[in-house]
Design an enzyme around this catalytic site. Structure first.
Site, PDB file in Angstrom:
ATOM      1  N   ASN A  85       8.868   6.359  45.669  1.00  0.00           N
ATOM      2  CA  ASN A  85       8.209   6.820  44.445  1.00  0.00           C
ATOM      3  C   ASN A  85       6.952   7.580  44.863  1.00  0.00           C
ATOM      4  O   ASN A  85       5.959   6.979  45.240  1.00  0.00           O
ATOM      5  CB  ASN A  85       7.860   5.594  43.583  1.00  0.00           C
ATOM      6  CG  ASN A  85       7.032   5.952  42.367  1.00  0.00           C
ATOM      7  OD1 ASN A  85       6.866   7.132  42.043  1.00  0.00           O
ATOM      8  ND2 ASN A  85       6.503   4.948  41.690  1.00  0.00           N
ATOM      9  N   LYS A 107       4.957   9.256  43.070  1.00  0.00           N
ATOM     10  CA  LYS A 107       3.920   9.275  42.019  1.00  0.00           C
ATOM     11  C   LYS A 107       3.386  10.712  41.838  1.00  0.00           C
ATOM     12  O   LYS A 107       4.124  11.661  42.073  1.00  0.00           O
ATOM     13  CB  LYS A 107       2.828   8.262  42.342  1.00  0.00           C
ATOM     14  CG  LYS A 107       3.427   6.875  42.625  1.00  0.00           C
ATOM     15  CD  LYS A 107       2.447   5.761  42.681  1.00  0.00           C
ATOM     16  CE  LYS A 107       3.183   4.459  42.932  1.00  0.00           C
ATOM     17  NZ  LYS A 107       2.324   3.297  42.935  1.00  0.00           N
ATOM     18  N   HIS A 121       7.701   1.917  34.875  1.00  0.00           N
ATOM     19  CA  HIS A 121       6.818   1.567  35.992  1.00  0.00           C
ATOM     20  C   HIS A 121       5.521   0.978  35.427  1.00  0.00           C
ATOM     21  O   HIS A 121       5.072   1.380  34.354  1.00  0.00           O
ATOM     22  CB  HIS A 121       6.531   2.821  36.827  1.00  0.00           C
ATOM     23  CG  HIS A 121       5.800   2.510  38.089  1.00  0.00           C
ATOM     24  ND1 HIS A 121       4.449   2.309  38.126  1.00  0.00           N
ATOM     25  CD2 HIS A 121       6.243   2.329  39.359  1.00  0.00           C
ATOM     26  CE1 HIS A 121       4.077   2.024  39.375  1.00  0.00           C
ATOM     27  NE2 HIS A 121       5.151   2.029  40.140  1.00  0.00           N
ATOM     28  N   GLU A 138       2.543   1.510  36.049  1.00  0.00           N
ATOM     29  CA  GLU A 138       1.517   2.519  35.735  1.00  0.00           C
ATOM     30  C   GLU A 138       1.818   3.168  34.380  1.00  0.00           C
ATOM     31  O   GLU A 138       0.915   3.493  33.620  1.00  0.00           O
ATOM     32  CB  GLU A 138       1.441   3.558  36.873  1.00  0.00           C
ATOM     33  CG  GLU A 138       0.770   2.956  38.103  1.00  0.00           C
ATOM     34  CD  GLU A 138       1.253   3.511  39.430  1.00  0.00           C
ATOM     35  OE1 GLU A 138       1.863   4.582  39.466  1.00  0.00           O
ATOM     36  OE2 GLU A 138       1.015   2.822  40.451  1.00  0.00           O
ATOM     37  N   GLU A 152       8.060  -5.502  40.591  1.00  0.00           N
ATOM     38  CA  GLU A 152       6.842  -5.000  41.209  1.00  0.00           C
ATOM     39  C   GLU A 152       5.641  -5.723  40.608  1.00  0.00           C
ATOM     40  O   GLU A 152       5.133  -5.309  39.545  1.00  0.00           O
ATOM     41  CB  GLU A 152       6.698  -3.495  40.950  1.00  0.00           C
ATOM     42  CG  GLU A 152       7.831  -2.671  41.507  1.00  0.00           C
ATOM     43  CD  GLU A 152       7.404  -1.219  41.723  1.00  0.00           C
ATOM     44  OE1 GLU A 152       7.463  -0.767  42.859  1.00  0.00           O
ATOM     45  OE2 GLU A 152       6.988  -0.574  40.753  1.00  0.00           O
ATOM     46  N   GLY A 210       0.004  -0.773  45.510  1.00  0.00           N
ATOM     47  CA  GLY A 210      -1.058   0.075  46.043  1.00  0.00           C
ATOM     48  C   GLY A 210      -2.278  -0.683  46.524  1.00  0.00           C
ATOM     49  O   GLY A 210      -3.326  -0.093  46.777  1.00  0.00           O
ATOM     50  N   SER A 239       3.373  -2.519  47.971  1.00  0.00           N
ATOM     51  CA  SER A 239       2.838  -2.526  49.329  1.00  0.00           C
ATOM     52  C   SER A 239       3.884  -2.847  50.408  1.00  0.00           C
ATOM     53  O   SER A 239       3.586  -3.512  51.403  1.00  0.00           O
ATOM     54  CB  SER A 239       1.645  -3.482  49.440  1.00  0.00           C
ATOM     55  OG  SER A 239       0.607  -3.060  48.569  1.00  0.00           O
TER      56      SER A 239
HETATM   57  P1  PGA Z   1       3.098   0.894  46.684  1.00  0.00           P
HETATM   58  O1  PGA Z   1       3.714   1.327  45.273  1.00  0.00           O
HETATM   59  O2  PGA Z   1       4.241   0.805  47.669  1.00  0.00           O
HETATM   60  O3  PGA Z   1       2.137   1.997  47.028  1.00  0.00           O
HETATM   61  O4  PGA Z   1       2.425  -0.427  46.491  1.00  0.00           O
HETATM   62  C1  PGA Z   1       4.940   0.802  44.821  1.00  0.00           C
HETATM   63  C2  PGA Z   1       5.274   1.377  43.466  1.00  0.00           C
HETATM   64  O5  PGA Z   1       4.359   1.543  42.637  1.00  0.00           O
HETATM   65  O6  PGA Z   1       6.451   1.678  43.162  1.00  0.00           O
END
Ligand code: PGA
Length: 251
Positions: free
Chosen positions: A6, A8, A92, A94, A164, A170, A210
């Protein structure tokens, strides 16, 4: 096993082309693992041309639930299909937290995505407060049930879920293998209840938050973990390829 990157809101057209080429050469033959990258909308067309023949698939990061029309700034399922998407990430955290997406909205999008034979990657996950309060299982259960309300599938390959935990995205703070295994088992029970045992048992449940080359193998070897949704580490071809290699090693 599915490993999906992803990206983003990162990488303009030139940078997306460069990373896609890097990913194709770093991974080589992805089989037997399913691999996908999910770039920003404006990079999809160019990405698809570079992925052609590589065995790596493409997904989008969001879409609108309607067919077409007066929805300024939005992108439809048909458009994603036409540009070569196989997957679409929906709900997601976010999108849920920053853009106010609800479970009901995610279910509408999931139904629309299936209408165009896109494979939705439906994301769920609790916040830190919810986990600390001991509510993580019930929160995730409502997210799964409500986000999949009215969704009908005929085969396991038509739907992917991603667990997640918001506090692990992140942050560099990964959920422990035991926490992941426990939640994935819970999600497995729910999808078996929703879609029947035969289909539910084969639905891929990804872990995201992560994931990196150092922790991927442990996470992927856990019961009911069928791959990962990778954010930060998917922006680096070598790291992403190393995570795909970890998936191959436990497949
Ligand atoms: P990350 O993000 O691997 O940077 O923690 C995962 C995601 O948001 O899909």
């Amino acid at each position: 096993m599915l490993v999906a990157g992803n990206w983003k809101m990162n990488l303009d057209l030139a940078a997306a082309r460069q990373l896609t080429s890097g990913v194709v050469s770093a991974i080589g033959d992805p089989s037997p693992v399913d691999v996908a990258i999910c770039p920003p909308f404006v990079d999809l067309d160019a990405t698809f041309s570079i992925l052609h023949g590589s065995g790596i698939r493409m997904g989008a990061q969001n879409m609108h639930a309607s067919e077409s029309g007066a929805f300024t700034g939005e992108i439809s399922a048909a458009m994603l299909r036409a540009v070569g998407c196989h997957y679409v990430i929906l709900g997601h955290s976010e999108r849920r937290q920053i853009f106010g997406e609800t479970n009901a909205g995610v279910s509408e999008k999931t139904i629309q995505a299936r209408k165009y034979r896109l494979v939705p990657i439906v994301c769920v996950g609790e916040s830190l407060d919810e986990r600390n309060a001991g509510d993580h299982e019930s929160v995730v259960e409502s997210q799964v049930r409500e986000s999949l309300e009215g969704v009908a599938i005929e085969a396991s390959s038509e739907l992917v879920l991603a667990y997640e935990p918001v506090w692990a995205i992140g942050t560099g703070q990964t959920a422990s293998g035991d926490q992941v295994e426990e939640m994935h088992g819970h999600i497995r029970d729910i999808v078996e209840d929703l879609f029947g045992k035969e289909i539910g048992v084969g639905i891929a449940i990804l872990y995201g938050g992560s994931v990196n080359p150092g922790n991927a193998q442990d996470l992927f070897s856990r019961e009911d973990v069928n791959g990962g949704l990778i954010g930060g580490a998917s922006l680096n071809a070598e790291k992403f390829a190393a995570i795909v290699a970890a998936a191959k090693s436990v497949q």
